[in-house]
Structures are given as C-alpha cells and as structure tokens.
Design an enzyme around this catalytic site. Structure first.
Site, PDB file in Angstrom:
ATOM      1  N   LYS A  78       5.830  13.311   1.976  1.00  0.00           N
ATOM      2  CA  LYS A  78       4.492  12.746   1.746  1.00  0.00           C
ATOM      3  C   LYS A  78       3.620  13.020   2.972  1.00  0.00           C
ATOM      4  CE  LYS A  78       2.614   8.193   0.301  1.00  0.00           C
ATOM      5  NZ  LYS A  78       2.991   6.821  -0.064  1.00  0.00           N
ATOM      6  N   SER A 153       1.341   5.361  -4.644  1.00  0.00           N
ATOM      7  CA  SER A 153       0.572   6.361  -3.954  1.00  0.00           C
ATOM      8  C   SER A 153       1.315   7.675  -3.686  1.00  0.00           C
ATOM      9  CB  SER A 153       0.102   5.799  -2.615  1.00  0.00           C
ATOM     10  OG  SER A 153       1.213   5.478  -1.792  1.00  0.00           O
ATOM     11  N   SER A 177       4.963   2.138  -4.159  1.00  0.00           N
ATOM     12  CA  SER A 177       4.459   3.522  -4.147  1.00  0.00           C
ATOM     13  C   SER A 177       5.491   4.601  -4.395  1.00  0.00           C
ATOM     14  CB  SER A 177       3.738   3.820  -2.838  1.00  0.00           C
ATOM     15  OG  SER A 177       2.408   3.421  -2.965  1.00  0.00           O
TER      16      SER A 177
HETATM   17  N1  GLN Z   1      -0.336   0.231  -5.357  1.00  0.00           N
HETATM   18  C1  GLN Z   1      -0.124  -0.196  -4.005  1.00  0.00           C
HETATM   19  C2  GLN Z   1      -1.438  -0.476  -3.336  1.00  0.00           C
HETATM   20  O1  GLN Z   1      -2.425   0.047  -3.797  1.00  0.00           O
HETATM   21  C3  GLN Z   1       0.602   0.903  -3.320  1.00  0.00           C
HETATM   22  C4  GLN Z   1       0.939   0.584  -1.926  1.00  0.00           C
HETATM   23  C5  GLN Z   1       2.069   1.425  -1.451  1.00  0.00           C
HETATM   24  O2  GLN Z   1       3.204   1.192  -1.840  1.00  0.00           O
HETATM   25  N2  GLN Z   1       1.772   2.337  -0.553  1.00  0.00           N
HETATM   26  O3  GLN Z   1      -1.490  -1.191  -2.372  1.00  0.00           O
END
Ligand code: GLN
EC number: 6.3.5.7
Length: 476
Positions: A78, A153, A177
């Site tokens: 990532k 994400s 995420s």
């Molecule tokens: N959907 C979560 C957020 O928007 C994702 C966060 C994550 O795990 N990086 O905060």
C-alpha cells in the site's frame, strides 16, 4: 504459462525449489497481467523499476540454499508503507512526490527474506475511506464488476491480488481497511492484534488503531505472511514484547469450540442477502460441531460513534506535520500562515480536510471532555465487554460488511453512509483484538460476501484454524 489464479505461497515455493519456474519467470507473468489490466483497474500507482533485479537476487537465494518461504514471492504494498528510495504518497497530493528515506520494518523484513516488491498500490487518501475513491490518483475498480468499488482504504492492494496482478499484498487497517476490501474482492484479510506487527515506517492515520495487515487468496497465505511479519520491534514503541496468547493455554484446536454471535447488532442496516449468507455460514459451522452461542455486546453498539471521535482526533494530530514546509507539496504565500493555509488547503482532499476539522473540534477546549474523553471511556467499556465475552466463547462471528460492493459514486456525497460500512470492523480496531475476514459465498449479482471471526489478543492461530476449517465447509 503459470496458472496464476490457483497459485498459493506454498505452491510457488515448491515450484521454485523444483525448478518448475524461476523467480524472474513468475514476475514476468505478473507483469503481463498488470500490463493488461492495470490501466482499467488502477490497482497500482507505480510498478517499481528494479523488480527484475529483485527477482535475480531471490533466485540466488534458492541457488545458495538460503531461501525462505517468502523468497521470490511477489508482494504489492500500500502507498503508505515506506520503501527507501521509492515514492510513498498515501494517496495524497500533499505527498505526491515524497520519496521514502528509510525502509519500514515490514519492508526491511520482506527484503531480508528476498520477497519481490512489485509496486505500490492505490488507497483512499491517508487511508480515510471505504471505497478507494478519495485517492488523489483516481479510483480503483472492483475486478468482479468494474462499475463497483473494491472497498477501501486498501483497495489497490486487494484488487492487485484479486486481479492476479500479484500473489499477496500488504494493506493497513485503522478500521476495516483490509477486511472490508477483502470482503468486496473475495479475499482473505487479517487485522492482526494491535502491537503484533511493527508500525515503524507506516504513514500514520490513527496511531492507537493502525496495524499493517495482509491480503491473500486463502487463509494459509495470510498466515504465512503474518507469521513472517509478527515480531517485536524496538523501533515501534507500541510493539508488544511479551506476547501472552491464550491460544497456547488451550487444549488442541477442537471443533467443539464456541462461537459467539451478537445477533442484536445486526438488527438494522444489514442487507438481507448478507444476512442470509451469514446465517447459512453459521448453520454450516453448527452442523460441523461448533457451539453457537447468542451473546450480547451492549457497548459494542457504540463502536462506530466511538471510532469516529477517536480516529479524527488522532488524524488531525498526525496530519499537522504536513505543513508545506517539512514534506511534500508546498504553495507560495506572503507569510508563514499563508503558506500553511494554501499548502494544506490545496494539498489535502475533501475527506482529509473534513476529518482534520472534526478532530480539531473534538480535541478543542470545552469539547475535549464532552467528546474525546467520553469516547476513550466508552472504548475501555467495549474492551472490557469483549474480554468478558471471550471468557465464554472462543470466537465472535459477524458479517464482515453490511453490504456487498457498491457502485462507484454511491455514498460519496453522504459521509455517514460511507462511515456505516465500518460498523462490524470497528470493535476489533478499538479493542486491539485480531479479526479475520473470509469469503463466504456470492450474492445474486455474483459479488463476493464474507464472514468475520474475531478472537482474543494474540489468538491469530485460532483464527487461522477456524478459517481453514471454514474454507472447507464453505464449499459444501
Ligand atoms: N473506513 C475507515 C475510515 O474511513 C477506514 C480506515 C482504515 O482502516 N484505514 O476511517
């Protein structure tokens, strides 16, 4: 032709050893698929230019007998994981041309073992989002249906694996995420125990929640990656040294284990197909001897609200370092304040700005006690109730996400609808326990569905066991 679809880490390792193909040949096969698919799917933001050299180095390890299970295994990482000498932009314009000056601990470990780092993958800006649509570098598409999101994400890493553009990948979790995109893309995703895998060299989102988390096509691949990366790291002050796992105190894994299901959490907002699939998964587990126990988690009901106070507070603090002076994008101004305002105003996207505002608000004088302090207390209550639950059950099961993959553009103008995607993810991140998402079938549109198992701190081994068992039950 290598059968990339059915390749696993162990199969690849055996094939290297038996000289069925070389590390370079495998990488070249993946590059071919990347050339075919990446323009449309946008999983990778960059393919590293030194991968053939990495493949040669890996090959040497096989020739000199120093290869490990991860040697020659292609990984995608990532865009928020630092790899020295390579760009890491966290999906943000503010870090567009930032080049990492050191290796994150996880990359150092992968390099040591001779894994091949193929490229960096697209993500929601600073890991904020559930759809990989808030990236400054375009959306990533779901390979099952390109009109749909891959989740987020870590959507780029998920699509790289699901699209056979790499064998395994690393994402990060702050709240789902990895599990959520794993769910949307038919993959296995693990959120490890907080403190199991080093956060050193990861661009932070919420420090008390973040964990590097692997994606794979099956439980065994994820287990191998986790085992390679899970170790104490003095470079990360939250890395845990003495790892006491109730796993080791239990009798050998048995199918008589108890699975707690908090049915009351699924009363609202869960898609009916998701619910039916979850019920049928639970039925299969029950028929194979697991005890299914109805449990109540009254505080966990507030996980999402708690997360959306604690996380922005940490985000607003973390993102304050991007000031247009120390790193990345900078705009000109008449004075220092103007430089700050213009650089941050233009460098951050809408979602990042929204969370900075939210976080600054909940930490401000007068609101700190009402919001932040209260959320910290609720977090403790959730943790207590989870640990209490694990005195009676070995696992807690929920659907991984309330819906299958949604359409691109959907929920983009409705942040609360987007935040609701995280409803079943939040408890594990808030309490630090590990959680594993596993494909559990498909909906009527042919989109993947997923079940999540949670266990107590450092019980990853139990999760892998139930996960492998579930993989066999699922097919029945
Ligand atoms: N959907 C979560 C957020 O928007 C994702 C966060 C994550 O795990 N990086 O905060």
């Amino acid at each position: 032709m290598i059968d990339l679809k059915n390749l696993t880490v162990e199969k690849t390792h055996r094939s290297f050893k038996n000289k069925e193909f070389t590390c370079k040949e495998l990488v070249q096969e993946y590059l071919k698929v990347i050339r075919e698919k990446n323009a449309q799917l946008n999983a990778y933001l960059e393919i590293y230019d030194d991968i053939l050299n990495q493949a040669d180095e890996a090959q040497k390890k096989f020739e000199t007998g120093t290869a490990t299970m991860l040697t020659g295994i292609p990984f995608a990482i990532k865009d928020n994981i630092l790899f020295a000498g390579h760009k890491a932009s966290a999906g943000s314009k503010i870090l567009e041309n930032y080049v990492a000056v050191y290796d994150s601990t996880v990359v150092k470990e992968l390099k040591k073992q001779g894994a091949i780092l193929i490229g960096r993958t697209n993500m929601d800006e600073f890991a904020m989002g559930s759809s990989t649509q808030t990236s400054a570098f375009g959306v990533t598409r779901n390979p099952y249906d390109i009109s749909r999101v891959p989740g987020g994400s870590s959507g780029g890493s998920a699509v790289a694996v699901a699209g056979d553009m790499v064998l395994v990948a690393l994402g990060t979790e702050t709240c789902g995420s990895v599990r959520q995109p794993a769910s949307f893309c038919g993959l296995v995703g693990l959120k490890p125990t907080y403190g199991a895998v080093s956060r050193n060299g990861i661009i932070a989102m919420g420090n008390s929640l973040d964990q590097v988390s692997p994606f794979g096509k099956n439980v065994r691949d994820v287990e191998i990656v986790f085992n390679a990366l899970s170790k104490y790291d003095p470079m990360d002050s939250t890395s845990i040294k003495d790892r006491v796992s109730p796993d080791t105190q239990k009798p050998p894994f048995s199918s008589a284990f108890k699975i707690g299901v908090p049915w009351h959490l699924f009363e609202k907002g869960v898609d009916s197909e998701v619910m039916d699939n979850f019920k049928s998964s639970i039925e299969k587990l029950k028929n194979s001897g697991y005890k299914i126990i109805d449990i109540e988690l009254p505080y966990s009901k507030y996980s999402l609200e708690t997360y959306y106070i604690i996380m922005p507070a940490e985000v607003s603090t973390n993102l304050s370092r991007f000031d247009g002076i120390r790193y990345g994008f900078s705009d000109k101004g008449e004075n220092l304040m103007e430089v700050y305002k213009k650089s941050r105003g233009k460098g951050f996207g809408k979602e990042a700005r929204r969370r900075i505002l939210l976080g600054t608000y909940v930490l401000s004088h007068g609101y700190y006690d009402a919001y932040y302090n209260k959320a910290i207390k609720v977090r403790e209550k959730i943790k207590e109730e989870m640990l209490e639950a694990f005195k009676n059950v070995n696992f807690i099961a929920t659907p991984t996400t309330p819906t299958s993959a949604f359409k691109l553009g959907e929920k983009l103008d409705d942040p609360v609808a987007m935040y609701l995607c995280d409803i079943f993810a939040a408890p594990a991140n808030l309490t630090g326990i590990p959680a594993l998402a596993i494909p559990s079938g498909k909906d009527k549109n042919g989109l993947p569905l997923s079940i999540q198992f949670m266990a107590s701190h450092f019980c990853e081994n139990s999760l892998f066991e139930i996960g492998k068992k579930f993989e066999t039950l699922r097919e029945k």
